[in-house]
Design a protein around this motif. Structure first.
Motif, mmCIF file in Angstrom:
data_model
loop_
_atom_site.group_PDB
_atom_site.id
_atom_site.type_symbol
_atom_site.label_atom_id
_atom_site.label_comp_id
_atom_site.label_asym_id
_atom_site.label_seq_id
_atom_site.Cartn_x
_atom_site.Cartn_y
_atom_site.Cartn_z
ATOM 1 N N LYS A 218 1.772 6.991 -6.844
ATOM 2 C CA LYS A 218 0.753 7.991 -7.172
ATOM 3 C C LYS A 218 1.297 9.410 -7.046
ATOM 4 O O LYS A 218 0.949 10.299 -7.826
ATOM 5 N N ASP A 219 2.156 9.645 -6.045
ATOM 6 C CA ASP A 219 2.663 11.001 -5.798
ATOM 7 C C ASP A 219 4.078 10.888 -5.217
ATOM 8 O O ASP A 219 4.278 10.889 -3.993
ATOM 9 N N ARG A 220 5.065 10.796 -6.095
ATOM 10 C CA ARG A 220 6.439 10.581 -5.655
ATOM 11 C C ARG A 220 6.999 11.787 -4.905
ATOM 12 O O ARG A 220 7.795 11.633 -3.958
ATOM 13 N N TRP B 38 6.585 12.003 -1.178
ATOM 14 C CA TRP B 38 7.371 11.065 -0.361
ATOM 15 C C TRP B 38 8.831 11.488 -0.214
ATOM 16 O O TRP B 38 9.606 10.820 0.479
ATOM 17 N N ASP C 85 2.301 1.780 -3.494
ATOM 18 C CA ASP C 85 1.271 2.300 -4.398
ATOM 19 C C ASP C 85 1.061 3.800 -4.171
ATOM 20 O O ASP C 85 0.870 4.560 -5.131
ATOM 21 N N GLU C 86 1.072 4.219 -2.913
ATOM 22 C CA GLU C 86 0.943 5.647 -2.614
ATOM 23 C C GLU C 86 2.137 6.424 -3.159
ATOM 24 O O GLU C 86 1.992 7.527 -3.685
ATOM 25 N N SER D 186 2.552 -2.170 -7.290
ATOM 26 C CA SER D 186 3.535 -2.551 -6.266
ATOM 27 C C SER D 186 3.720 -4.069 -6.241
ATOM 28 O O SER D 186 4.846 -4.572 -6.091
ATOM 29 N N GLU E 240 0.827 -1.208 0.000
ATOM 30 C CA GLU E 240 0.000 0.000 0.000
ATOM 31 C C GLU E 240 0.865 1.263 0.000
ATOM 32 O O GLU E 240 0.554 2.250 -0.683
ATOM 33 N N GLU E 241 1.954 1.247 0.749
ATOM 34 C CA GLU E 241 2.849 2.413 0.789
ATOM 35 C C GLU E 241 3.489 2.656 -0.577
ATOM 36 O O GLU E 241 3.606 3.803 -1.024
ATOM 37 N N THR F 82 -1.876 -4.771 -7.794
ATOM 38 C CA THR F 82 -1.492 -3.406 -8.151
ATOM 39 C C THR F 82 -0.046 -3.368 -8.659
ATOM 40 O O THR F 82 0.644 -4.390 -8.676
#
Length: 789
Positions: free
Chosen positions: A420-422, A425, A416-417, A485, A413-414, A483
């Motif tokens: 979505k928005d590098r 992070w 995948d996040e 990931s 999940e992390e 997904t």
């Protein structure tokens, strides 16, 4: 006595001029073998039969292959395609009995009993046609006391019932029982104790003696040993061996499935002592290994992962190439061959992942500590360094014993996040870790495109995961999504498995491969016709690229589940074997399992071979020994997966039992003469809508189009239709869920139409099928005329 010695002894004994066919246990007795060697001899004989050096004759007697035998068959072990494609329900070698078998009149097969008492025997060890028309019908009064799953010998009948397409026969001997242990619900009647066995295996309860045996109380879940199997002339009789607890009590459902599938219990004390000694010796030094503790290495796993056996590093070289490091927990360092730990790992062969617990292959001291790649801990690994060009072409492989220190543990999940928005992070991660994740995604997508370009298949069978609260009670279920990931890790694991397999092959080493044989062309022709009947226009699915296009075209559609399942049934199972076969689904010529030694014994076997390779020593493995090891690991894998599915289904049924009368949206996943199979959209529970409950019309089954057609215009149900259903009935003991349709919400979108060229191709396929049918009919007519006086 080792495997190869026993092989030669068995061949010499059966090859004697005075030898008369007998069963394996009698051969062991004649040879004066002890109990351990007798068990080993059975595996040796199975291996020799599979390789064509011995055969099974009448009554499962062992015969030499150079002598005529009434039935020469080898009972195949159950086997299983990569990822979702490795879940096929049916054994792969099944078909109508051969002409020789029909003339001889005896066939070995697996029995399946119906609720009404009669049953069918599916022959083993012969080629497959892909349907059930070759199953041998056995009437109730000719089935002895055989139970579902038993291996039986059938005498074929020369009489044929024109109303029934199947051949008919009588069971003359039960060669091998599937099991003697069963689980059910205890009750008392007329001063006696009985058990109603879970599921639909036995329709009548089994007598278990006087009331209160083993202190059992009515409605307790119990385990019992079948003393006398039920038949058409007498009821079953058994003896209670264990009381699991009151029906419905917390944890009893899990215990029931564990006993039902005979899953392993606690580890033997000497194996635990062995694990403790390994822990005492381990001091987190690099131990003379290649020191990678300063490298940027990470793990990516599910949020609820119990063990961490793979980690990744990735760098870009000066020449523009990629250098991928796949670091796998070095279990072989702690689990040495022929030790108590190895014995336990071999017997279990795989970890079993149940919804509320894990039954590990190795004690937790090893699986959750010593060999678990925990962040900021020095851990021993086997590393496959793989060099790729920028286009993803592999140019070099280097296998090493290494020591790593993981810098961070990510969940899917992390990641995948992150994808979505590098930018969001950058402040959360060290620059080297942020850069590694970006590089991993780039290379993984390159490898994925190359894999599909060469014809790799991906079946998206939905994996239903049960959601539990902190008390272990079911609070729902969801479908696990594949997904990006997941795809990153999948591509790197596949790349490592292929690289290791090809390295071992290049060094002429005999090893346990993961093989997936090419599908039977007849099954693929039948699949092409089935898909056409659903309204999908495609070329012949004998082409893996047409099959690939089909799977891509139905992705996300309502018919996806049904089409994927039909494709899955048309393919072979992937199994473990030393035979030099490729992996059809992965379009790979050489493949093995290297990346999960904590939970799979075949991976541990590969790690030991890498040690020999690094030491420049040749393995002592014998072909027959590896054949037997592959069969054992394949059987244990199937058992584990069946138990995992059954418990997930059982827990979902328990959850649904408190929701009778509630409504939910669902999709039609199967159409049969007796009704519709539907699966919830938001809550993925699958159940049956019986045709008798469709009260708005009289429906008939159109086998050709796989529909239930009503007499009134527009009244029909087909695969992919969206419906609103109500939970009508839940029978936990029989594992049944019934729905009732409240509203038909809409027709599934029409299947995609193809180009004129593909439509022309489809017409040609159908015309060819009709031509073959007419030619076959003509040959039959010709034979009839010749027989006429």
């Amino acid at each position: 006595m080792n495997f190869s010695e026993l092989e030669q002894i068995a061949l010499d004994f059966v090859g004697q001029p005075t030898y008369k066919p007998i069963k394996p246990r009698m051969i062991a007795k004649r040879l004066g073998l002890d109990e351990d060697s007798s068990r080993q001899l059975k595996r040796v004989i199975k291996s020799l039969v599979k390789r064509g050096l011995l055969g099974y004759g009448e009554k499962h007697f062992v015969v030499p292959v150079n002598k005529p035998a009434k039935t020469l068959t080898a009972k195949p072990k159950s086997d299983k395609l990569h990822g979702a494609a490795e879940g096929r329900e049916e054994p792969s070698r099944r078909a109508k009995p051969s002409r020789a078998e029909l003339d001889d009149g005896r066939v070995t097969g697996i029995f399946r009993r119906m609720a009404a008492g009669y049953g069918f025997v599916r022959p083993v060890g012969v080629a497959t046609k892909g349907d059930r028309s070759g199953d041998i019908f056995v009437a109730a009064n000719h089935s002895m006391d055989a139970a579902t799953g038993d291996t039986v010998l059938v005498a074929l009948s020369k009489k044929r019932d024109i109303r029934r397409p199947n051949p008919e026969g009588d069971i003359v001997e039960i060669l091998e029982r599937e099991t003697h242990q069963f689980v059910g619900t205890y009750f008392e009647a007329a001063g006696n104790g009985y058990v109603q066995v879970d599921g639909t295996l036995f329709s009548k309860p089994v007598y278990v003696g006087d009331p209160g045996a083993k202190s059992a109380q009515p409605d307790d879940k119990v385990v019992f040993e079948m003393v006398r199997f039920p038949s058409h002339v007498h009821d079953g009789e058994g003896v209670i061996t264990e009381v699991l607890g009151s029906k419905g009590a917390p944890g009893v459902d899990t215990l029931s499935v564990i006993r039902e599938y005979n899953l392993p219990g606690p580890f033997a004390e000497d194996a635990l002592d062995d694990a403790r000694k390994q822990a005492e010796k381990f001091d987190e030094s690099t131990g003379g290994r290649l020191d990678l503790t300063g490298e940027t290495v990470i793990t990516i796993d599910p949020v609820d992962a119990r063990d961490f056996d793979d980690a990744i590093s990735l760098d870009r070289l000066e020449n523009g190439h990629w250098r991928l490091g796949v670091h796998i927990a070095d279990v072989s360092h702690f689990v040495r061959s022929k030790t108590p730990l190895d014995r336990e790992a071999f017997q279990r062969a795989t970890s079993v992942y149940l919804p509320d617990r894990v039954i590990p292959m190795l004690p937790e001291i090893v699986s959750n500590n010593l060999a678990s790649l925990q962040p900021e801990k020095v851990r021993y690994t086997k590393t496959a360094f793989i060099e790729f060009t920028s286009e993803g072409i592999r140019t070099a492989v280097d296998l090493q014993n290494t020591a790593i220190r993981s810098k961070r543990r990510f969940t899917y999940e992390e990641v995948d996040e992150f994808l979505k928005d590098r930018e969001a992070w950058r402040s959360k991660l060290k620059p080297e870790v942020h850069g590694l994740l970006a590089r991993m995604h780039e290379l993984a997508m390159v490898l994925r495109r190359r894999r599909f370009d060469r014809g790799s298949l991906e079946l998206t069978m939905k994996e239903v995961k049960v959601d539990l609260d902190k008390h272990g009670r079911v609070e729902g279920a969801h479908v696990v999504e594949n997904t990006e990931s997941h795809q990153i890790i999948e591509e790197f694991m596949l790349a490592a498995n292929m690289a290791v397999a090809e390295t071992l092959h290049q060094h002429d080493m005999l090893f346990l491969r993961r093989i997936h044989a090419d599908p039977d062309s007849r099954k693929l022709k039948a699949l092409t016709e089935f898909i056409a009947e659903l309204g999908f226009q495609t070329g012949s699915l004998e082409s893996r690229f047409e099959l690939q296009k089909l799977l891509g075209s139905i992705h996300g559609r309502a018919e996806e589940h049904a089409v994927n399942y039909a494709v899955l049934r048309s393919l072979q199972r992937a199994v473990y074997s030393p035979e030099e076969q490729g992996h059809y689904a992965l379009a790979s010529d050489c493949y093995c399992h290297f990346t999960s030694p904590i939970r799979r014994y075949p991976d541990l076997h590969i790690h030991r071979l890498i040690d020999l390779l690094l030491a420049k020593r040749k393995p002592a493995n014998h072909m027959g020994e590896l054949v037997a090891l592959g069969e054992h690991c394949s059987e244990r894998e199937q058992r584990a997966e069946a138990a995992e599915r059954e418990l997930a289904k059982l827990k979902l049924l328990i959850y649904m039992s408190s929701r009778v009368g509630e409504q939910l949206d669902a999709v039609v996943t199967g159409v049969e003469e007796f009704g519709l199979f539907v699966q919830g959209v938001n809550l993925p529970a699958e159940g049956l809508v019986h045709v008798a409950t469709l009260a708005d019309d009289y429906y008939r089954f159109d086998r050709r189009s796989h529909r239930l057609e009503g007499h009134r215009s527009g009244n029909s149900y087909r695969l992919g239709d969206m419906v609103r259903v109500e939970v009508a009935r839940v029978d936990i003991d029989r594992r049944e869920l019934d729905f009732r349709i409240v509203q038909k919400k809409g027709r599934a979108a029409p299947p995609p139409r193809l180009s004129r060229g593909k439509a022309k191709n489809l017409r040609a396929i159908k015309a060819d099928a009709r031509k073959q049918k007419h030619e076959k009919h003509g040959r039959r007519e010709g034979m009839r005329k010749k027989r006429r006086p």
